[in-house]
Design an enzyme around this catalytic site. Sequence first.
Site, mmCIF file in Angstrom:
data_model
loop_
_atom_site.group_PDB
_atom_site.id
_atom_site.type_symbol
_atom_site.label_atom_id
_atom_site.label_comp_id
_atom_site.label_asym_id
_atom_site.label_seq_id
_atom_site.Cartn_x
_atom_site.Cartn_y
_atom_site.Cartn_z
ATOM 1 N N SER A 45 1.596 -3.630 4.814
ATOM 2 C CA SER A 45 1.721 -3.926 3.386
ATOM 3 C C SER A 45 0.689 -4.986 3.008
ATOM 4 C CB SER A 45 3.150 -4.340 3.063
ATOM 5 O OG SER A 45 3.386 -4.316 1.673
ATOM 6 N N GLU A 73 6.397 6.689 0.718
ATOM 7 C CA GLU A 73 6.306 5.263 0.400
ATOM 8 C C GLU A 73 7.056 4.902 -0.880
ATOM 9 O OE1 GLU A 73 4.656 2.757 1.960
ATOM 10 O OE2 GLU A 73 3.155 3.678 3.272
ATOM 11 N N HIS A 75 8.431 2.903 2.274
ATOM 12 C CA HIS A 75 7.566 1.776 2.599
ATOM 13 C C HIS A 75 8.187 0.907 3.692
ATOM 14 C CE1 HIS A 75 4.327 -1.001 1.771
ATOM 15 N NE2 HIS A 75 5.177 -2.004 1.601
#
Length: 548
Positions: free
Chosen positions: A225, A343, A450
Amino acid sequence: MPPHPRLLRRARRIVLSLAVATAALTPLSARADQPSRPAGGPVLVRTENGWVRGETTTEGRQFLGISYAQAPVGDLRWRAPRPAAKWKGVKDATRYGNYCAQNTYWAPGYDKQHTTEDCLDVNVYAPPPGPGGRHRGKLPVMVWIHGGGNIGGAGRDIVPDTFARRTHTVVVTLNYRLGAAGFLTLPGTTGNFALLDQQQALRWVRANIGHFGGDRTRVTLAGESAGGSAVCAQLASPGSRGLYRAAIIQSGVFGDCAGATRKKAVADGIAFAAKLGCTEPAGAADCLRAKPTKEILDAQRGTGPDLWRTTVGGRELPLQPADAFASGHAARVPVMNGANSKEGLVFAYDSFDRWGTPLSADTYPKALTSTFGEETGTRALDRYPLGAYDRPGYAYAAAFGDHLFACPALRINPRLAERGAVYAYEFADRTSPWFASLPQHSDFNFGATHAAELNYLFKPYGRSADLNTEQHTLSAQMTAYWGSFLHGSPPHAKGQEAMPEQGFRPGRVLQLRTASAGGNAATTTLRAEHHCGLWDAAPDAVRLRGTP
Protein backbone atom coordinates in the site's frame (compact mmCIF):
# COMPACT_ATOMS: atom_id res chain seq x y z
CA MET A 1 -12.23 15.01 -13.31
CA PRO A 2 -10.49 13.39 -10.32
CA PRO A 3 -12.39 11.26 -7.80
CA HIS A 4 -14.77 13.05 -5.43
CA PRO A 5 -12.85 14.29 -2.32
CA ARG A 6 -15.35 12.73 0.11
CA LEU A 7 -14.88 9.26 -1.33
CA LEU A 8 -11.14 9.70 -1.55
CA ARG A 9 -11.02 10.71 2.12
CA ARG A 10 -12.86 7.50 2.98
CA ALA A 11 -10.49 5.54 0.75
CA ARG A 12 -7.49 7.06 2.52
CA ARG A 13 -8.97 6.23 5.93
CA ILE A 14 -9.66 2.60 5.07
CA VAL A 15 -6.20 2.16 3.52
CA LEU A 16 -4.78 3.42 6.80
CA SER A 17 -6.94 1.12 8.89
CA LEU A 18 -6.27 -1.97 6.84
CA ALA A 19 -2.57 -1.40 6.66
CA VAL A 20 -2.36 -1.51 10.42
CA ALA A 21 -5.10 -3.97 11.34
CA THR A 22 -4.94 -6.76 8.79
CA ALA A 23 -5.61 -10.28 10.01
CA ALA A 24 -8.43 -12.69 10.70
CA LEU A 25 -9.87 -12.77 14.23
CA THR A 26 -7.98 -15.84 15.38
CA PRO A 27 -6.27 -16.50 18.70
CA LEU A 28 -3.13 -14.44 19.19
CA SER A 29 0.20 -16.21 19.26
CA ALA A 30 1.38 -13.34 21.47
CA ARG A 31 0.20 -10.06 22.91
CA ALA A 32 -1.03 -7.68 20.23
CA ASP A 33 1.69 -5.13 21.04
CA GLN A 34 4.60 -7.59 21.15
CA PRO A 35 5.28 -10.31 18.56
CA SER A 36 6.33 -13.56 20.20
CA ARG A 37 6.56 -14.92 23.72
CA PRO A 38 10.23 -15.51 24.52
CA ALA A 39 11.39 -19.11 24.23
CA GLY A 40 14.83 -18.56 25.72
CA GLY A 41 17.21 -16.09 27.29
CA PRO A 42 18.47 -12.72 26.13
CA VAL A 43 20.66 -12.26 23.06
CA LEU A 44 23.38 -9.63 22.95
CA VAL A 45 24.50 -7.97 19.71
CA ARG A 46 26.94 -5.12 19.29
CA THR A 47 25.84 -2.50 16.74
CA GLU A 48 27.81 0.51 15.49
CA ASN A 49 26.04 2.60 18.14
CA GLY A 50 26.34 0.23 21.08
CA TRP A 51 25.18 -3.09 22.54
CA VAL A 52 21.54 -4.21 22.31
CA ARG A 53 19.80 -6.98 24.19
CA GLY A 54 17.13 -8.84 22.22
CA GLU A 55 15.57 -12.21 22.98
CA THR A 56 15.03 -15.62 21.50
CA THR A 57 11.51 -16.64 20.55
CA THR A 58 9.73 -19.69 19.21
CA GLU A 59 10.67 -18.49 15.69
CA GLY A 60 14.23 -17.24 16.16
CA ARG A 61 15.64 -14.01 17.49
CA GLN A 62 14.14 -10.53 17.62
CA PHE A 63 15.48 -7.07 18.46
CA LEU A 64 12.85 -4.38 18.81
CA GLY A 65 12.87 -0.58 18.94
CA ILE A 66 16.49 0.08 17.93
CA SER A 67 17.04 3.75 17.03
CA TYR A 68 18.42 4.35 13.56
CA ALA A 69 18.24 8.16 13.75
CA GLN A 70 18.06 10.92 16.32
CA ALA A 71 14.64 12.08 17.43
CA PRO A 72 13.45 14.62 14.80
CA VAL A 73 12.33 17.18 17.38
CA GLY A 74 12.99 20.86 17.96
CA ASP A 75 15.40 22.20 15.38
CA LEU A 76 15.54 18.76 13.71
CA ARG A 77 11.87 18.93 12.70
CA TRP A 78 11.51 19.11 8.92
CA ARG A 79 15.16 18.36 8.39
CA ALA A 80 16.93 15.30 7.03
CA PRO A 81 17.40 12.63 9.72
CA ARG A 82 20.69 12.47 11.56
CA PRO A 83 22.28 9.14 12.51
CA ALA A 84 21.49 7.83 15.97
CA ALA A 85 23.95 8.75 18.71
CA LYS A 86 26.13 6.15 20.37
CA TRP A 87 25.15 4.88 23.80
CA LYS A 88 26.98 3.28 26.70
CA GLY A 89 26.06 0.02 28.33
CA VAL A 90 23.44 -2.36 26.91
CA LYS A 91 20.20 -1.04 25.44
CA ASP A 92 17.05 -3.12 25.93
CA ALA A 93 15.61 -4.25 22.59
CA THR A 94 12.80 -6.51 23.81
CA ARG A 95 9.94 -4.03 23.35
CA TYR A 96 8.76 -1.90 20.47
CA GLY A 97 9.62 1.77 20.44
CA ASN A 98 7.14 4.62 20.11
CA TYR A 99 4.56 5.07 17.39
CA CYS A 100 5.36 8.03 15.18
CA ALA A 101 3.05 11.01 15.71
CA GLN A 102 -0.40 10.32 14.22
CA ASN A 103 -4.09 10.77 14.81
CA THR A 104 -6.62 8.21 15.99
CA TYR A 105 -8.69 5.68 14.09
CA TRP A 106 -10.38 2.44 14.97
CA ALA A 107 -7.53 -0.04 14.43
CA PRO A 108 -6.14 -1.85 17.51
CA GLY A 109 -3.42 0.19 19.16
CA TYR A 110 -4.52 3.40 17.44
CA ASP A 111 -7.43 4.35 19.67
CA LYS A 112 -5.61 7.41 20.94
CA GLN A 113 -3.62 10.19 19.35
CA HIS A 114 0.13 9.50 19.41
CA THR A 115 2.17 12.68 19.87
CA THR A 116 5.68 11.27 20.33
CA GLU A 117 8.18 12.23 17.63
CA ASP A 118 11.05 10.16 19.04
CA CYS A 119 10.08 7.16 16.91
CA LEU A 120 12.70 6.47 14.25
CA ASP A 121 13.31 2.82 15.14
CA VAL A 122 13.86 -0.51 13.43
CA ASN A 123 12.86 -4.03 14.47
CA VAL A 124 15.06 -6.95 13.42
CA TYR A 125 13.86 -10.56 13.09
CA ALA A 126 16.38 -13.33 12.46
CA PRO A 127 15.76 -17.08 12.04
CA PRO A 128 17.16 -19.61 14.50
CA PRO A 129 20.86 -20.37 14.01
CA GLY A 130 21.87 -23.66 12.50
CA PRO A 131 23.85 -26.47 14.15
CA GLY A 132 26.65 -25.11 16.30
CA GLY A 133 24.81 -21.83 16.83
CA ARG A 134 25.77 -20.27 13.49
CA HIS A 135 24.31 -19.79 10.02
CA ARG A 136 26.15 -20.87 6.91
CA GLY A 137 27.24 -17.45 5.71
CA LYS A 138 25.30 -14.23 5.86
CA LEU A 139 21.57 -14.31 5.07
CA PRO A 140 19.56 -12.19 2.61
CA VAL A 141 17.71 -9.25 4.15
CA MET A 142 14.24 -7.79 3.57
CA VAL A 143 13.56 -4.23 4.76
CA TRP A 144 9.79 -3.68 5.10
CA ILE A 145 8.04 -0.28 4.79
CA HIS A 146 4.59 -0.29 6.40
CA GLY A 147 1.43 1.10 4.81
CA GLY A 148 -1.07 3.51 6.26
CA GLY A 149 -1.84 6.18 3.70
CA ASN A 150 1.27 8.17 4.71
CA ILE A 151 -0.57 9.34 7.82
CA GLY A 152 -0.50 6.31 10.13
CA GLY A 153 0.84 2.89 10.95
CA ALA A 154 4.10 1.55 12.33
CA GLY A 155 6.77 -1.05 11.71
CA ARG A 156 5.15 -3.25 14.35
CA ASP A 157 2.04 -3.69 12.19
CA ILE A 158 3.36 -6.90 10.68
CA VAL A 159 5.32 -9.56 12.53
CA PRO A 160 7.54 -11.40 10.02
CA ASP A 161 9.27 -13.80 12.41
CA THR A 162 7.71 -16.94 10.88
CA PHE A 163 8.41 -15.60 7.39
CA ALA A 164 12.07 -15.03 8.35
CA ARG A 165 12.37 -18.60 9.62
CA ARG A 166 10.67 -20.18 6.61
CA THR A 167 12.62 -18.16 4.04
CA HIS A 168 15.89 -18.26 5.98
CA THR A 169 16.26 -14.48 5.79
CA VAL A 170 16.63 -11.54 8.16
CA VAL A 171 13.69 -9.10 8.12
CA VAL A 172 13.80 -5.48 9.26
CA THR A 173 10.67 -3.35 9.77
CA LEU A 174 10.90 0.38 10.33
CA ASN A 175 9.07 3.50 11.45
CA TYR A 176 9.18 6.75 9.47
CA ARG A 177 7.71 10.22 9.94
CA LEU A 178 4.05 10.53 8.90
CA GLY A 179 1.62 13.21 7.80
CA ALA A 180 2.92 16.75 8.15
CA ALA A 181 6.05 15.56 9.95
CA GLY A 182 7.03 13.37 7.00
CA PHE A 183 5.58 15.05 3.93
CA LEU A 184 5.16 18.80 4.54
CA THR A 185 7.08 20.94 2.04
CA LEU A 186 7.79 24.58 2.82
CA PRO A 187 10.07 27.29 1.41
CA GLY A 188 13.60 26.48 2.46
CA THR A 189 12.90 22.79 3.17
CA THR A 190 13.35 19.76 0.96
CA GLY A 191 10.16 17.91 1.88
CA ASN A 192 10.18 14.13 1.48
CA PHE A 193 11.33 13.59 5.06
CA ALA A 194 9.64 10.18 5.15
CA LEU A 195 11.72 9.08 2.15
CA LEU A 196 14.85 10.43 3.82
CA ASP A 197 13.99 8.50 6.99
CA GLN A 198 13.64 5.30 4.98
CA GLN A 199 17.01 5.93 3.35
CA GLN A 200 18.62 6.52 6.73
CA ALA A 201 17.15 3.21 7.94
CA LEU A 202 18.68 1.53 4.89
CA ARG A 203 22.04 3.05 5.77
CA TRP A 204 21.66 1.70 9.30
CA VAL A 205 20.98 -1.73 7.81
CA ARG A 206 24.06 -1.50 5.60
CA ALA A 207 26.22 -0.63 8.62
CA ASN A 208 24.73 -3.05 11.15
CA ILE A 209 22.84 -5.96 9.65
CA GLY A 210 25.96 -8.13 9.51
CA HIS A 211 25.93 -8.21 13.31
CA PHE A 212 22.49 -9.88 13.13
CA GLY A 213 23.53 -12.46 10.53
CA GLY A 214 22.37 -10.50 7.49
CA ASP A 215 24.22 -9.82 4.25
CA ARG A 216 24.50 -6.08 3.60
CA THR A 217 24.99 -6.75 -0.12
CA ARG A 218 21.70 -8.68 -0.47
CA VAL A 219 19.03 -6.27 0.78
CA THR A 220 15.55 -6.20 -0.74
CA LEU A 221 13.34 -3.17 -0.10
CA ALA A 222 9.65 -4.12 0.20
CA GLY A 223 6.33 -2.61 1.19
CA GLU A 224 2.55 -2.74 0.80
CA SER A 225 0.00 0.00 0.00
CA ALA A 226 1.59 3.34 0.99
CA GLY A 227 4.70 1.31 1.83
CA GLY A 228 4.71 -0.09 -1.69
CA SER A 229 4.34 3.42 -3.07
CA ALA A 230 7.37 4.41 -0.99
CA VAL A 231 9.35 1.56 -2.58
CA CYS A 232 8.25 2.87 -5.96
CA ALA A 233 9.53 6.33 -5.06
CA GLN A 234 12.81 4.96 -3.68
CA LEU A 235 13.47 3.25 -7.01
CA ALA A 236 13.40 6.71 -8.58
CA SER A 237 15.31 8.48 -5.79
CA PRO A 238 19.06 8.99 -6.33
CA GLY A 239 19.60 9.01 -2.55
CA SER A 240 18.76 5.34 -2.13
CA ARG A 241 21.00 4.00 -4.90
CA GLY A 242 23.28 1.21 -3.76
CA LEU A 243 21.40 0.63 -0.52
CA TYR A 244 19.42 -2.38 -1.81
CA ARG A 245 19.70 -4.94 -4.59
CA ALA A 246 16.02 -5.71 -5.29
CA ALA A 247 12.53 -4.36 -4.56
CA ILE A 248 9.00 -5.65 -3.92
CA ILE A 249 5.92 -3.47 -4.51
CA GLN A 250 2.61 -4.83 -3.15
CA SER A 251 -0.53 -2.85 -4.08
CA GLY A 252 1.55 0.32 -4.15
CA VAL A 253 1.35 1.69 -7.69
CA PHE A 254 -1.88 3.68 -7.28
CA GLY A 255 -1.66 6.90 -9.27
CA ASP A 256 1.37 5.48 -11.09
CA CYS A 257 3.38 6.26 -7.91
CA ALA A 258 3.06 9.95 -8.74
CA GLY A 259 3.97 12.63 -6.24
CA ALA A 260 2.99 16.31 -6.13
CA THR A 261 4.98 18.87 -8.09
CA ARG A 262 7.14 21.04 -5.88
CA LYS A 263 5.06 24.11 -6.81
CA LYS A 264 1.87 22.44 -5.59
CA ALA A 265 3.53 20.92 -2.52
CA VAL A 266 4.94 24.28 -1.39
CA ALA A 267 1.58 26.00 -1.96
CA ASP A 268 -0.17 23.29 0.06
CA GLY A 269 2.48 23.57 2.77
CA ILE A 270 2.09 27.34 3.05
CA ALA A 271 -1.69 26.96 3.33
CA PHE A 272 -1.30 24.30 6.05
CA ALA A 273 1.14 26.47 8.00
CA ALA A 274 -1.29 29.39 7.82
CA LYS A 275 -3.93 27.26 9.56
CA LEU A 276 -1.55 27.15 12.54
CA GLY A 277 -0.91 30.88 12.52
CA CYS A 278 2.39 30.68 10.63
CA THR A 279 1.47 33.11 7.86
CA GLU A 280 4.90 34.28 6.71
CA PRO A 281 6.06 31.75 4.06
CA ALA A 282 9.78 32.39 4.51
CA GLY A 283 9.59 31.72 8.24
CA ALA A 284 6.85 29.09 8.23
CA ALA A 285 9.18 26.17 8.96
CA ASP A 286 10.75 27.86 11.99
CA CYS A 287 7.32 28.94 13.19
CA LEU A 288 5.97 25.39 12.98
CA ARG A 289 9.01 23.97 14.77
CA ALA A 290 7.84 25.84 17.86
CA LYS A 291 4.32 24.35 17.73
CA PRO A 292 3.30 21.43 19.99
CA THR A 293 2.92 18.10 18.20
CA LYS A 294 -0.71 17.85 19.21
CA GLU A 295 -1.51 21.19 17.63
CA ILE A 296 0.02 20.06 14.34
CA LEU A 297 -1.87 16.75 14.45
CA ASP A 298 -5.14 18.52 15.20
CA ALA A 299 -4.58 20.70 12.15
CA GLN A 300 -4.12 17.57 10.03
CA ARG A 301 -7.65 16.39 10.73
CA GLY A 302 -9.84 16.82 7.69
CA THR A 303 -6.98 17.65 5.32
CA GLY A 304 -7.34 16.47 1.74
CA PRO A 305 -6.25 13.02 0.57
CA ASP A 306 -3.51 14.33 -1.73
CA LEU A 307 -1.81 16.57 0.82
CA TRP A 308 0.59 14.03 2.31
CA ARG A 309 2.60 12.50 -0.50
CA THR A 310 6.04 12.78 -2.01
CA THR A 311 7.28 16.00 -3.60
CA VAL A 312 8.69 15.77 -7.12
CA GLY A 313 11.19 18.16 -8.63
CA GLY A 314 14.04 18.27 -6.11
CA ARG A 315 17.17 16.23 -5.61
CA GLU A 316 15.38 13.63 -3.47
CA LEU A 317 12.91 12.84 -6.29
CA PRO A 318 13.84 14.67 -9.49
CA LEU A 319 11.28 12.94 -11.72
CA GLN A 320 7.90 11.32 -11.35
CA PRO A 321 8.72 7.63 -10.73
CA ALA A 322 6.96 6.42 -13.90
CA ASP A 323 8.98 8.88 -15.97
CA ALA A 324 12.20 7.89 -14.22
CA PHE A 325 11.49 4.24 -15.05
CA ALA A 326 10.75 4.94 -18.71
CA SER A 327 13.78 7.20 -19.18
CA GLY A 328 16.25 4.91 -17.42
CA HIS A 329 16.78 7.30 -14.49
CA ALA A 330 15.91 4.73 -11.84
CA ALA A 331 17.62 1.97 -9.90
CA ARG A 332 18.43 -0.97 -12.15
CA VAL A 333 17.48 -3.71 -9.71
CA PRO A 334 15.04 -6.63 -10.02
CA VAL A 335 11.50 -5.71 -9.01
CA MET A 336 8.50 -7.84 -8.04
CA ASN A 337 5.26 -5.92 -8.54
CA GLY A 338 1.64 -6.90 -8.04
CA ALA A 339 -1.84 -6.14 -6.78
CA ASN A 340 -4.89 -8.06 -5.55
CA SER A 341 -7.74 -9.06 -7.83
CA LYS A 342 -10.53 -7.47 -5.75
CA GLU A 343 -8.76 -4.48 -4.19
CA GLY A 344 -11.84 -2.28 -4.24
CA LEU A 345 -14.20 -4.38 -2.12
CA VAL A 346 -13.22 -2.93 1.21
CA PHE A 347 -13.31 0.62 -0.18
CA ALA A 348 -16.85 0.08 -1.45
CA TYR A 349 -17.92 -1.33 1.90
CA ASP A 350 -16.38 1.55 3.81
CA SER A 351 -17.88 4.17 1.51
CA PHE A 352 -21.43 2.87 1.70
CA ASP A 353 -22.38 -0.32 3.57
CA ARG A 354 -20.44 0.49 6.74
CA TRP A 355 -22.65 3.55 7.23
CA GLY A 356 -25.93 1.78 6.52
CA THR A 357 -26.28 3.27 3.04
CA PRO A 358 -25.53 0.39 0.62
CA LEU A 359 -25.69 1.20 -3.06
CA SER A 360 -28.88 0.40 -4.93
CA ALA A 361 -29.66 0.13 -8.63
CA ASP A 362 -30.83 3.75 -8.47
CA THR A 363 -27.81 5.19 -6.61
CA TYR A 364 -25.11 3.17 -8.40
CA PRO A 365 -24.84 5.38 -11.53
CA LYS A 366 -24.47 8.54 -9.45
CA ALA A 367 -21.78 6.90 -7.30
CA LEU A 368 -19.74 6.18 -10.43
CA THR A 369 -20.03 9.68 -11.86
CA SER A 370 -19.35 11.40 -8.52
CA THR A 371 -16.22 9.26 -8.08
CA PHE A 372 -14.79 9.24 -11.60
CA GLY A 373 -16.41 12.25 -13.26
CA GLU A 374 -19.36 12.43 -15.60
CA GLU A 375 -17.68 11.13 -18.76
CA THR A 376 -15.58 8.35 -17.23
CA GLY A 377 -18.33 7.36 -14.80
CA THR A 378 -20.83 6.99 -17.62
CA ARG A 379 -18.42 4.83 -19.59
CA ALA A 380 -17.74 2.77 -16.45
CA LEU A 381 -21.48 2.08 -16.18
CA ASP A 382 -21.24 0.22 -19.49
CA ARG A 383 -18.12 -1.71 -18.44
CA TYR A 384 -19.50 -2.66 -15.01
CA PRO A 385 -23.21 -3.36 -15.57
CA LEU A 386 -25.24 -4.34 -12.53
CA GLY A 387 -26.35 -7.56 -14.20
CA ALA A 388 -22.80 -8.91 -13.96
CA TYR A 389 -22.61 -8.58 -10.16
CA ASP A 390 -24.53 -9.92 -7.17
CA ARG A 391 -25.04 -6.44 -5.72
CA PRO A 392 -24.32 -2.83 -6.74
CA GLY A 393 -21.56 -2.51 -4.13
CA TYR A 394 -19.57 -5.26 -5.84
CA ALA A 395 -19.87 -3.52 -9.20
CA TYR A 396 -18.64 -0.26 -7.70
CA ALA A 397 -15.82 -2.13 -5.95
CA ALA A 398 -14.65 -3.65 -9.23
CA ALA A 399 -14.50 -0.24 -10.89
CA PHE A 400 -12.77 1.40 -7.93
CA GLY A 401 -10.17 -1.34 -7.52
CA ASP A 402 -9.42 -1.60 -11.24
CA HIS A 403 -8.97 2.17 -11.48
CA LEU A 404 -6.85 2.64 -8.35
CA PHE A 405 -4.76 -0.55 -8.16
CA ALA A 406 -5.05 -3.25 -10.83
CA CYS A 407 -4.58 -1.14 -13.95
CA PRO A 408 -1.81 1.09 -12.57
CA ALA A 409 0.11 -2.06 -11.56
CA LEU A 410 -0.25 -3.48 -15.07
CA ARG A 411 0.44 -0.10 -16.69
CA ILE A 412 3.67 0.48 -14.78
CA ASN A 413 5.20 -2.92 -15.59
CA PRO A 414 6.43 -2.00 -19.11
CA ARG A 415 8.01 1.15 -17.72
CA LEU A 416 9.66 -0.76 -14.90
CA ALA A 417 10.96 -3.23 -17.47
CA GLU A 418 12.84 -0.38 -19.20
CA ARG A 419 15.29 -0.28 -16.28
CA GLY A 420 15.61 -3.93 -15.28
CA ALA A 421 13.89 -7.23 -14.62
CA VAL A 422 10.31 -7.02 -13.32
CA TYR A 423 8.19 -9.96 -12.17
CA ALA A 424 4.40 -9.61 -12.05
CA TYR A 425 1.76 -11.28 -9.87
CA GLU A 426 -1.89 -10.90 -8.88
CA PHE A 427 -3.18 -12.31 -5.59
CA ALA A 428 -6.59 -13.82 -6.35
CA ASP A 429 -7.85 -15.97 -3.46
CA ARG A 430 -11.48 -14.84 -3.33
CA THR A 431 -12.03 -16.75 -0.06
CA SER A 432 -9.25 -14.96 1.82
CA PRO A 433 -9.83 -14.43 5.57
CA TRP A 434 -11.26 -11.10 6.67
CA PHE A 435 -9.53 -8.37 8.61
CA ALA A 436 -9.92 -7.64 12.29
CA SER A 437 -11.30 -4.18 11.45
CA LEU A 438 -14.14 -5.62 9.37
CA PRO A 439 -17.43 -6.99 10.76
CA GLN A 440 -16.97 -10.73 10.98
CA HIS A 441 -20.67 -11.49 10.51
CA SER A 442 -21.34 -9.23 7.54
CA ASP A 443 -22.76 -10.76 4.38
CA PHE A 444 -20.41 -8.58 2.33
CA ASN A 445 -17.88 -10.80 0.54
CA PHE A 446 -14.47 -9.14 0.85
CA GLY A 447 -12.39 -11.86 -0.80
CA ALA A 448 -9.04 -10.85 -2.29
CA THR A 449 -9.40 -7.21 -1.27
CA HIS A 450 -6.73 -4.67 -0.39
CA ALA A 451 -3.98 -6.06 1.89
CA ALA A 452 -5.50 -9.57 1.91
CA GLU A 453 -2.21 -11.11 0.74
CA LEU A 454 -0.48 -10.07 3.97
CA ASN A 455 -2.27 -12.87 5.82
CA TYR A 456 -0.51 -15.39 3.59
CA LEU A 457 2.99 -14.03 4.17
CA PHE A 458 3.19 -12.55 7.66
CA LYS A 459 1.35 -12.25 10.96
CA PRO A 460 -0.35 -8.87 10.77
CA TYR A 461 -0.51 -7.59 14.32
CA GLY A 462 1.05 -10.81 15.53
CA ARG A 463 -1.99 -12.85 14.50
CA SER A 464 -1.80 -16.00 12.41
CA ALA A 465 -4.66 -16.05 9.93
CA ASP A 466 -7.22 -18.86 10.12
CA LEU A 467 -6.32 -20.50 6.80
CA ASN A 468 -7.88 -23.72 5.56
CA THR A 469 -5.78 -26.54 4.10
CA GLU A 470 -5.76 -25.14 0.58
CA GLN A 471 -4.91 -21.68 1.83
CA HIS A 472 -2.06 -23.03 3.93
CA THR A 473 -0.68 -24.57 0.76
CA LEU A 474 -1.04 -21.27 -1.11
CA SER A 475 0.63 -19.48 1.81
CA ALA A 476 3.61 -21.85 1.62
CA GLN A 477 3.85 -21.31 -2.13
CA MET A 478 3.70 -17.53 -1.81
CA THR A 479 6.33 -17.62 0.91
CA ALA A 480 8.52 -19.63 -1.48
CA TYR A 481 8.00 -17.11 -4.30
CA TRP A 482 8.90 -14.19 -2.05
CA GLY A 483 11.74 -16.08 -0.37
CA SER A 484 13.39 -17.19 -3.61
CA PHE A 485 13.32 -13.60 -4.83
CA LEU A 486 14.99 -12.45 -1.60
CA HIS A 487 17.68 -15.05 -2.18
CA GLY A 488 18.45 -13.55 -5.59
CA SER A 489 16.65 -15.80 -8.07
CA PRO A 490 13.50 -15.25 -10.16
CA PRO A 491 10.44 -15.87 -7.95
CA HIS A 492 9.57 -19.57 -8.00
CA ALA A 493 8.03 -22.31 -5.87
CA LYS A 494 8.52 -26.05 -6.07
CA GLY A 495 6.18 -27.65 -8.58
CA GLN A 496 4.67 -24.28 -9.57
CA GLU A 497 4.91 -22.03 -12.58
CA ALA A 498 7.57 -19.34 -12.21
CA MET A 499 6.54 -15.70 -11.88
CA PRO A 500 6.80 -14.19 -15.39
CA GLU A 501 9.51 -11.64 -16.14
CA GLN A 502 8.03 -8.74 -18.10
CA GLY A 503 10.99 -8.11 -20.37
CA PHE A 504 10.84 -11.71 -21.56
CA ARG A 505 7.06 -12.25 -21.34
CA PRO A 506 5.42 -8.80 -21.44
CA GLY A 507 1.88 -8.66 -20.12
CA ARG A 508 2.01 -12.14 -18.63
CA VAL A 509 1.07 -12.16 -14.93
CA LEU A 510 1.05 -14.99 -12.39
CA GLN A 511 -2.29 -15.32 -10.60
CA LEU A 512 -1.92 -16.72 -7.09
CA ARG A 513 -4.92 -18.96 -6.30
CA THR A 514 -5.87 -22.02 -4.29
CA ALA A 515 -5.93 -25.37 -6.09
CA SER A 516 -9.72 -25.56 -6.28
CA ALA A 517 -9.77 -22.15 -8.00
CA GLY A 518 -7.31 -23.32 -10.65
CA GLY A 519 -4.02 -23.01 -8.78
CA ASN A 520 -1.18 -20.67 -9.61
CA ALA A 521 -1.18 -19.94 -13.34
CA ALA A 522 0.08 -17.22 -15.65
CA THR A 523 -2.41 -15.26 -17.73
CA THR A 524 -2.38 -12.54 -20.38
CA THR A 525 -6.02 -11.50 -19.94
CA LEU A 526 -5.86 -9.24 -16.88
CA ARG A 527 -5.87 -5.96 -18.79
CA ALA A 528 -9.13 -6.92 -20.43
CA GLU A 529 -10.61 -8.36 -17.23
CA HIS A 530 -9.88 -5.13 -15.35
CA HIS A 531 -11.06 -2.89 -18.25
CA CYS A 532 -7.72 -1.10 -18.35
CA GLY A 533 -8.50 0.47 -21.72
CA LEU A 534 -11.02 2.64 -19.90
CA TRP A 535 -8.84 3.54 -16.92
CA ASP A 536 -5.65 4.20 -18.89
CA ALA A 537 -7.53 6.89 -20.82
CA ALA A 538 -9.32 8.40 -17.79
CA PRO A 539 -8.48 12.10 -17.31
CA ASP A 540 -7.07 11.67 -13.81
CA ALA A 541 -4.88 8.77 -14.95
CA VAL A 542 -3.44 10.97 -17.71
CA ARG A 543 -2.84 13.78 -15.20
CA LEU A 544 -1.04 11.51 -12.75
CA ARG A 545 1.27 10.22 -15.46
CA GLY A 546 2.44 13.74 -16.28
CA THR A 547 5.86 15.17 -15.46
CA PRO A 548 6.31 17.97 -12.90
